[in-house]
Scaffold this motif. Structure first.
Motif, PDB file in Angstrom:
ATOM      1  N   VAL A  36      31.353  30.349  50.558  1.00 42.25           N
ATOM      2  CA  VAL A  36      30.282  30.018  49.633  1.00 42.25           C
ATOM      3  C   VAL A  36      30.394  30.859  48.368  1.00 42.25           C
ATOM      4  CG1 VAL A  36      27.799  30.313  49.343  1.00 42.25           C
ATOM      5  CG2 VAL A  36      28.690  29.133  51.350  1.00 42.25           C
ATOM      6  N   ARG A  37      30.815  32.110  48.578  1.00 44.99           N
ATOM      7  CA  ARG A  37      30.991  32.984  47.422  1.00 44.99           C
ATOM      8  C   ARG A  37      32.417  33.499  47.404  1.00 44.99           C
ATOM      9  NH1 ARG A  37      26.365  34.282  45.045  1.00 44.99           N
ATOM     10  NH2 ARG A  37      27.135  36.216  44.131  1.00 44.99           N
ATOM     11  N   THR A  38      32.911  33.767  46.220  1.00 42.41           N
ATOM     12  CA  THR A  38      34.292  34.201  46.065  1.00 42.41           C
ATOM     13  C   THR A  38      34.314  35.565  45.391  1.00 42.41           C
ATOM     14  OG1 THR A  38      34.907  31.901  45.761  1.00 42.41           O
ATOM     15  CG2 THR A  38      36.537  33.544  45.148  1.00 42.41           C
ATOM     16  N   HIS A  39      35.203  36.415  45.871  1.00 41.08           N
ATOM     17  CA  HIS A  39      35.288  37.747  45.294  1.00 41.08           C
ATOM     18  C   HIS A  39      35.865  37.674  43.884  1.00 41.08           C
ATOM     19  CE1 HIS A  39      36.036  42.045  45.023  1.00 41.08           C
ATOM     20  NE2 HIS A  39      35.236  42.171  46.077  1.00 41.08           N
ATOM     21  N   ARG A  40      35.366  38.510  42.995  1.00 38.62           N
ATOM     22  CA  ARG A  40      35.855  38.479  41.607  1.00 38.62           C
ATOM     23  C   ARG A  40      37.338  38.820  41.541  1.00 38.62           C
ATOM     24  NH1 ARG A  40      32.613  42.654  38.982  1.00 38.62           N
ATOM     25  NH2 ARG A  40      33.937  42.338  37.157  1.00 38.62           N
ATOM     26  N   TRP A  41      37.804  39.674  42.478  1.00 39.81           N
ATOM     27  CA  TRP A  41      39.221  40.048  42.485  1.00 39.81           C
ATOM     28  C   TRP A  41      40.108  38.813  42.667  1.00 39.81           C
ATOM     29  CZ3 TRP A  41      41.757  44.480  41.465  1.00 39.81           C
ATOM     30  CH2 TRP A  41      43.101  44.549  41.833  1.00 39.81           C
ATOM     31  N   THR A  42      39.642  37.923  43.559  1.00 39.66           N
ATOM     32  CA  THR A  42      40.397  36.716  43.879  1.00 39.66           C
ATOM     33  C   THR A  42      40.520  35.792  42.683  1.00 39.66           C
ATOM     34  OG1 THR A  42      39.527  36.894  46.092  1.00 39.66           O
ATOM     35  CG2 THR A  42      40.440  34.783  45.490  1.00 39.66           C
ATOM     36  N   LEU A  43      39.522  35.818  41.810  1.00 44.10           N
ATOM     37  CA  LEU A  43      39.483  34.852  40.718  1.00 44.10           C
ATOM     38  C   LEU A  43      40.299  35.295  39.519  1.00 44.10           C
ATOM     39  CD1 LEU A  43      35.780  33.717  40.877  1.00 44.10           C
ATOM     40  CD2 LEU A  43      37.807  32.375  41.368  1.00 44.10           C
ATOM     41  N   ARG A  44      40.813  36.548  39.532  1.00 51.12           N
ATOM     42  CA  ARG A  44      41.677  36.957  38.427  1.00 51.12           C
ATOM     43  C   ARG A  44      42.975  36.153  38.490  1.00 51.12           C
ATOM     44  NH1 ARG A  44      43.290  40.911  40.576  1.00 51.12           N
ATOM     45  NH2 ARG A  44      44.298  42.132  38.963  1.00 51.12           N
ATOM     46  N   ALA A  84      41.865  48.339  48.925  1.00 49.41           N
ATOM     47  CA  ALA A  84      40.721  48.958  49.593  1.00 49.41           C
ATOM     48  C   ALA A  84      39.675  49.399  48.575  1.00 49.41           C
ATOM     49  CB  ALA A  84      41.195  50.139  50.433  1.00 49.41           C
ATOM     50  N   ASP A  85      40.116  49.857  47.403  1.00 49.20           N
ATOM     51  CA  ASP A  85      39.169  50.356  46.406  1.00 49.20           C
ATOM     52  C   ASP A  85      38.871  49.302  45.359  1.00 49.20           C
ATOM     53  OD1 ASP A  85      41.674  50.259  45.396  1.00 49.20           O
ATOM     54  OD2 ASP A  85      41.588  52.185  44.348  1.00 49.20           O
ATOM     55  N   VAL A  86      38.746  48.045  45.824  1.00 47.41           N
ATOM     56  CA  VAL A  86      38.623  46.937  44.884  1.00 47.41           C
ATOM     57  C   VAL A  86      37.379  47.061  44.012  1.00 47.41           C
ATOM     58  CG1 VAL A  86      37.518  45.486  46.616  1.00 47.41           C
ATOM     59  CG2 VAL A  86      38.650  44.413  44.683  1.00 47.41           C
ATOM     60  N   ASP A  87      36.269  47.588  44.582  1.00 50.01           N
ATOM     61  CA  ASP A  87      35.033  47.662  43.800  1.00 50.01           C
ATOM     62  C   ASP A  87      35.178  48.610  42.615  1.00 50.01           C
ATOM     63  OD1 ASP A  87      33.814  45.785  45.346  1.00 50.01           O
ATOM     64  OD2 ASP A  87      32.900  47.235  46.712  1.00 50.01           O
ATOM     65  N   GLN A  88      35.838  49.772  42.849  1.00 52.71           N
ATOM     66  CA  GLN A  88      36.052  50.704  41.743  1.00 52.71           C
ATOM     67  C   GLN A  88      36.972  50.085  40.691  1.00 52.71           C
ATOM     68  OE1 GLN A  88      35.610  51.446  44.911  1.00 52.71           O
ATOM     69  NE2 GLN A  88      36.013  53.612  45.350  1.00 52.71           N
ATOM     70  N   PRO A 139      29.880  44.855  37.653  1.00 49.30           N
ATOM     71  CA  PRO A 139      29.877  43.447  37.260  1.00 49.30           C
ATOM     72  C   PRO A 139      29.165  43.247  35.933  1.00 49.30           C
ATOM     73  CG  PRO A 139      29.129  43.721  39.523  1.00 49.30           C
ATOM     74  CD  PRO A 139      29.223  45.083  38.930  1.00 49.30           C
ATOM     75  N   THR A 140      29.702  42.364  35.123  1.00 48.62           N
ATOM     76  CA  THR A 140      29.076  42.113  33.829  1.00 48.62           C
ATOM     77  C   THR A 140      27.894  41.166  33.960  1.00 48.62           C
ATOM     78  OG1 THR A 140      30.766  40.426  33.551  1.00 48.62           O
ATOM     79  CG2 THR A 140      31.126  42.509  32.426  1.00 48.62           C
ATOM     80  N   VAL A 141      27.954  40.326  34.988  1.00 42.19           N
ATOM     81  CA  VAL A 141      26.823  39.424  35.215  1.00 42.19           C
ATOM     82  C   VAL A 141      25.808  40.150  36.084  1.00 42.19           C
ATOM     83  CG1 VAL A 141      28.047  37.269  34.938  1.00 42.19           C
ATOM     84  CG2 VAL A 141      28.077  38.433  37.126  1.00 42.19           C
ATOM     85  N   PRO A 142      24.525  39.769  35.983  1.00 46.92           N
ATOM     86  CA  PRO A 142      23.522  40.423  36.826  1.00 46.92           C
ATOM     87  C   PRO A 142      23.875  40.261  38.296  1.00 46.92           C
ATOM     88  CG  PRO A 142      22.494  38.956  35.209  1.00 46.92           C
ATOM     89  CD  PRO A 142      23.952  38.741  35.112  1.00 46.92           C
ATOM     90  N   THR A 143      23.675  41.322  39.083  1.00 44.83           N
ATOM     91  CA  THR A 143      24.055  41.247  40.492  1.00 44.83           C
ATOM     92  C   THR A 143      23.122  40.328  41.238  1.00 44.83           C
ATOM     93  OG1 THR A 143      22.794  43.247  40.837  1.00 44.83           O
ATOM     94  CG2 THR A 143      25.189  43.461  40.665  1.00 44.83           C
ATOM     95  N   TYR A 144      23.624  39.886  42.310  1.00 45.24           N
ATOM     96  CA  TYR A 144      22.974  38.849  43.092  1.00 45.24           C
ATOM     97  C   TYR A 144      21.941  39.487  44.019  1.00 45.24           C
ATOM     98  CZ  TYR A 144      22.882  35.108  46.550  1.00 45.24           C
ATOM     99  OH  TYR A 144      22.527  34.129  47.416  1.00 45.24           O
TER     100      TYR A 144
END
Lengths: 519, 161
Positions: A58-66, A265-269, A274-279
């Motif tokens: 349902v949701r996709t990680h931002r890393w995947t969309l690069r 592993a440190d994908v969030d850092q 996120p530039t968009v407001p968090t969910y």
């Protein structure tokens, strides 16, 4: 004096008319149950309420969309496959798999059937694009170390898909029944028979003949003929597509169940804030819970951490996928308009093409086969496939997962391996083109010696040595894998280019087809 | 795990009477066996028992003007026939490497596919071919010759014309 009566309940007829008028809207509503995907909730239901889309998260990680994460190669492969599927079904309207009419029916498709030439061209180009993107997709998964735990088995499924893709392409090669087809398949079938090179030398062929059995199963006869054509047709339009569809389903399903794409592993850092407001995770979460089993296994994307770095798959992922899909279609159609699929003279079992060349992705192998059919056509490919399959089970570390050239050695090692891989392949090729090989020096040499010592095995051995050296130097299996994979990729490119552009009549070396002798 | 004689078995204990196991295992192994043998049986189908290829025996009349050392290739066949003072012999022109058709050249054969070369007796002199070209059985049938592409003879065997 009449009193206006209160409006009565609609008659059955009125109700019928109202419902009839509403029917189109209701059909649309019930088909797409969630309505317009404009809130996070409806975007979620848009996906899991649809049998064709619910394979996606349902949701996709931002890393995947690069773009740099995947380069869209997997989707491009699927797009090319769908193109071949659709165009293939269209071609089946006119194609006849019988030796006396097959060639004529392809000619009809090419010259008579409306849009037949374009459809055939798209089928051929999409098949080539699929081979390229599947190989590149595998390289992407390898270089980003995406085959690691828990994705080991999906790497194996992917290898199965590579083999089936090549099989589909190879079986399709015979169907036009022209000279190109006939002699490419004759060579292919005799490569299947080449274990005889060893069994003959050992005098075992009468009692143990796996090569002969392989050729018999492939051709249904001892030469390429009517039996072979119907077998290749059956494999091409039925058995292999079904196998591909089955493997593809498992492949997609595992991508999802193994936690989406591999991420560091440190994908969030790495991604930053996120530039968009968090969910708002826990207040407006989609009305679906992950399966208990999935949570226990701990592999779903959102388990154990908040989905702050994820975005709704609708529209972000779908539009990206659609973009890659349309780009692939554009490339295939553009190539098809630019260049026609080849059709040579009718197959003639008495006069081989000179040079007789296999499909381009097998020309690297044909370059090796020109010394020993068994070593070049069976031993080296088997070593490559077994080696590829073992990679995820030998590299058990988790350093650098999800990063290009991740792991010990990194890009500098890959850079050096490119030099070594190209260097070894070019040096061996230059040597054999200039000096020949064992039989030119020692005319009576037994074939068994050449089967063991030939350019294919020499290149493989040198690549293996370089890889073992790198394993020891970095004390890491990943470094060895990076070295070996890079070397083989370079060797494949060098041999394929030489086989395609620099080999002429009698498999001699020519700088240009303009230098070919007239005959 | 031991059981007290009169203890009430917990639902977590393994079942003590393996009768259901017998039925279950029988079903499982029957299914597995059936699957295995039906797959083996199905694999038997594509292995043709009778090959559809045309007869390998054919009869040929050699041209009277055939000079020694010059190959005569009967139309539609991959066989080269030679005639000299010792007699007639036939050599297969199917390359032993990957099945291309070799061309008879002066004093030998040349394969267009991967550059294998053979001498006049069919012995490999160059290239990837693993074996010599086989000599085929020839029978003198009164002026004509019967060649059997399926039967090989030792190199050097010639039939008097």
């Amino acid at each position: 004096m009449s009193v206006k009566e209160p409006p009565s309940a609609p008659t059955a007829l009125q109700e019928f008319v109202t419902n009839l008028k509403a029917a189109p809207r209701r059909i649309a509503e019930t088909a797409v149950r969630s309505g317009t995907p404009d809130t996070d909730r409806t975007r979620s239901t848009f996906i899991f309420g649809n049998v064709f889309l619910h394979l996606h998260a349902v949701r996709t990680h931002r890393w995947t969309l690069r773009w740099a994460a995947t380069l869209g190669l997997g989707i491009a492969s699927v797009a090319a496959f769908l193109l071949t599927l659709i165009t293939g079904v269209l071609l089946m309207f006119y194609y006849k798999p019988y030796t006396d009419v097959a060639y004529q029916s392809i000619k009809d498709i090419h010259f008579v059937v409306p849009t037949g030439r374009l459809i055939r061209n798209i089928h051929r180009w999409a098949a080539n694009v699929m081979v390229v993107t599947v190989i590149l997709h595998m390289a992407r998964a390898f270089y980003t170390a995406a085959y690691r735990k828990p994705r080991e088995f999906n790497w194996l499924i992917g290898m199965g898909l590579l083999v089936v893709t090549l099989g589909l392409s190879f079986t399709g090669y015979l169907l036009p029944w022209d000279q190109l087809a006939y002699w490419a398949i004759t060579i292919g079938a005799n490569i299947a028979q080449s274990p005889r090179e060893v069994t003959d030398a050992l005098g075992l062929t009468d009692v143990f003949d796996p090569g002969g059995l392989q050729k018999l199963l492939l051709l249904g006869s001892d030469a390429v003929g009517a039996e072979a054509l119907i077998r290749f047709y059956l494999l091409h339009v039925m058995i292999l597509p079904l196998a591909l569809a089955a493997l593809l389903s498992v492949h997609f399903w595992r991508v999802r169940k193994d936690g989406g794409l591999a991420k560091p592993a440190d994908v969030d850092q790495r991604l930053g804030t996120p530039t968009v407001p968090t969910y708002p995770v826990f207040t407006m979460a989609p009305n679906k819970t992950y399966q208990l089993a999935a949570i226990v296994r701990g592999r779903t994307p959102a388990v154990g951490r908040g989905p702050e770095n994820t975005v709704p798959s609708m529209p972000h992922l779908f539009y990206a996928e659609l973009g890659v899909f349309m780009l692939t279609v554009l490339v295939c159609v553009a190539l098809s308009v630019w260049s026609d699929a080849p059709l040579k003279e009718l197959a003639n079992p008495l006069v081989p093409e000179n040079p007789a060349k296999a499909p381009w992705y097998f020309l690297g192998l044909q370059e090796l086969v020109a010394f020993s059919a068994f070593a070049g056509g069976i031993v080296v490919p088997s070593i490559v496939l077994i080696g590829l399959g073992l990679i995820p089970y030998l590299d058990r570390s988790d350093v650098g997962t999800g990063l290009w050239c991740g792991g010990p050695g990194g890009w500098p090692l890959v850079r050096r391996s490119i030099a070594v891989g190209l260097g070894i392949a070019l040096a061996v090729e230059a040597f054999i083109i200039r000096f020949g090989w064992l039989r030119e020096w020692i005319p009576g040499i037994p074939q068994l010696v050449i089967t063991v010592v030939n350019p294919g095995t020499v290149i493989t051995l040198l690549y293996g040595a370089w890889s073992v050296w790198m394993v020891r130097r970095f004390s890491s299996a990943r470094a060895g894998a990076l070295a070996l994979f890079t070397c083989f990729l370079c060797g494949f490119v060098v041999l394929t280019i030489i086989g395609t552009y620099f080999r002429g009549p009698n498999w001699g070396f020519y700088w240009s087809p303009a230098d070919w002798p007239k005959h | 795990m031991t059981h007290e004689p009169n203890a009430i078995p917990s639902r977590l204990d393994p079942e003590r009477v393996p009768r259901r196991d017998l039925l279950g295992l029988t079903a499982l192994w029957t299914a597995a066996g059936t699957l295995f043998f039906s797959v083996v049986g199905m694999m038997r189908i594509p292995k043709a028992a009778v090959l559809s290829s045309p007869s390998k025996k054919f009869r040929v009349a050699l041209p009277d003007t055939l000079a020694p050392g010059v190959a005569y290739v009967p139309p539609g066949r991959s066989v080269a026939l030679f005639k000299d003072e010792k007699g007639v012999h036939a050599i297969s022109t199917i390359c032993t490497h990957l099945g291309c058709i070799v061309r008879p050249e002066t004093a030998g054969f040349e394969c267009p596919c991967h550059g294998s070369r053979y001498d006049a007796a069919g012995v490999v002199t160059k290239g990837p071919a693993p074996k010599s070209l086989p000599w085929l059985k020839v029978v003198n049938a009164g002026g004509q010759f019967t060649v059997d592409e399926g039967a090989t003879v030792p190199p050097g065997t010639k039939v008097s014309a």
